[in-house]
Scaffold this active site. Structure first.
Site, short mmCIF file in Angstrom:
data_model
loop_
_atom_site.label_atom_id
_atom_site.label_comp_id
_atom_site.label_asym_id
_atom_site.label_seq_id
_atom_site.Cartn_x
_atom_site.Cartn_y
_atom_site.Cartn_z
N SER A 90 0.44 -12.48 -70.87
CA SER A 90 1.53 -12.46 -71.84
C SER A 90 1.85 -11.06 -72.35
O SER A 90 2.98 -10.77 -72.73
CB SER A 90 1.20 -13.37 -73.03
N ASP A 252 3.61 -14.10 -84.84
CA ASP A 252 2.37 -14.87 -84.74
C ASP A 252 1.14 -14.06 -85.13
O ASP A 252 0.03 -14.59 -85.12
CB ASP A 252 2.20 -15.45 -83.34
N HIS A 255 0.48 -11.30 -80.96
CA HIS A 255 1.08 -10.48 -79.91
C HIS A 255 1.83 -9.30 -80.54
O HIS A 255 2.25 -9.39 -81.69
CB HIS A 255 2.06 -11.31 -79.07
#
Length: 356
Positions: A90, A252, A255
């Protein structure tokens, strides 16, 4: 690090969201791996489970996949395009941002085209949630593009999913060797420091940091031995996140934000240029803490200092010394990745191609 790119149904999202599963896994591993007595393990496990639950309440769930960034950057510049591929998890896919221009790939491709004054064709094959074991299909797809350079970011999910480090490194080495055999240069951003994630509290944070650094050091040794270059990402965002959490990390708190990815791109860019053989020809003046080390020593130092580049080198015409392969350790000055283009340079928006 990685979270699923699809939207999870509301009624089951907490059970299915891999971030919560990984936090629970970290707690279980920590309780087992302390080497303490049974009573201490139980007590420690209770603390870690509590921290895992707190992290679950703090870290929001996945929202949507990251934007695509494939295309030709600097299409109006002279010469044939240089092809760059982005592989990994990611972090490589740039989960956490909403605009194409904010992705790690777009930042690197835009800056690279400006620095080299030539077009850069970008293809992203990174998959949100990928482990090192998932690199093989990414590499197979990437090789169809005949890449000049590959940038790989992977490792966080291996830590949280309890992948044995030796196994994770073996998958990474296989990927590097396959790319190098095809004539592609490889730059690996090593495992990030999961201890920098603020919702994870001590002692779980301390264990996460230790495991992350161990994997990063092992990745460095293996990648350089396989002919690649590494850049330690470590806690690159950690100090700035503590000071400016709303700017450096996404919603969040897990990240990077657009500014966070810009910092990562700035750390990777000079090494990408050097790997391509397009950096300054003169011998660089080494700063404090830089120089030639044995590869294991260089790997350990790099794991402790974010933004450190490690590459293979020679001493007196020899690749190896008494302690193993020689390595060059550099703490690069970060290049800007959002500079104003010079006359004739490309605008931020790429000429789009089909997505991978």
């Amino acid at each position: 690090m990685g979270v699923p790119g699809s939207v999870v149904p509301v009624d089951s999202r907490r059970e299915l969201d891999p971030r919560w599963q990984r936090v629970r896994q970290l707690a279980r591993v920590a309780a087992i791996g302390t080497g303490a007595t049974a009573a201490a393990v139980v007590a420690t496990g209770g603390v870690l489970v509590g921290q895992a639950r707190q992290a679950r309440r703090t870290i929001p769930m996945a929202e949507a996949p990251p934007p695509r960034c494939d295309g030709v950057y600097g299409a109006k510049l002279p010469g044939p395009p240089l092809t760059m591929v982005i592989l990994g998890d990611s972090s490589a896919a740039s989960y956490g941002v909403h605009r194409r221009r904010e992705t790690l790939g777009a930042l690197l491709a835009t800056a690279l085209s400006r620095r080299l004054h030539r077009p850069v064709r970008l293809r992203r094959f990174a998959v949100v949630g990928a482990l090192s074991a998932g690199l093989r299909p990414q590499v197979e797809s990437a090789l169809e593009s005949d890449p000049d350079v590959a940038v790989i970011l992977v490792g966080g999910n291996d830590v949280t999913n309890r992948t044995p480090p030796a196994l994770a490194v073996r998958h990474l080495v296989d990927a590097v060797r396959a790319l190098r055999a095809a004539g592609c240069e490889v730059v690996v951003g090593t495992c990030p420091d999961l201890g920098a994630i603020q919702p994870i509290q001590p002692p779980l944070r301390w264990l996460a940091r230790r495991w992350s650094r161990q994997l990063a050091a092992a990745q460095t040794v293996a990648v350089v031995e396989a002919g690649g270059w590494t850049v330690s990402l470590g806690d690159l965002l950690g100090p700035r996140f503590a000071a400016e959490p709303s700017r450096m990390f996404a919603w969040d708190r897990f990240h990077p934000s657009a500014e966070g990815y810009a910092v990562a791109a700035a750390a990777l860019l000079p090494t990408v240029i050097s790997a391509l053989g397009m950096g300054p020809e003169r011998r660089p003046v080494l700063g404090r803490g830089e120089g030639v080390r044995s590869l294991p020593q260089a790997a350990q130092e790099a794991a402790r200092h974010a933004g450190t580049e490690v590459s293979g080198t020679q001493v007196r015409g020899r690749d190896r010394g008494p302690a193993g392969r020689w390595a060059q350790l550099r703490r690069r000055t970060f290049f800007g990745v959002g500079v104003v283009p010079q006359p004739g340079a490309v605008a931020d928006s790429p000429t789009l191609e089909g997505t991978a």
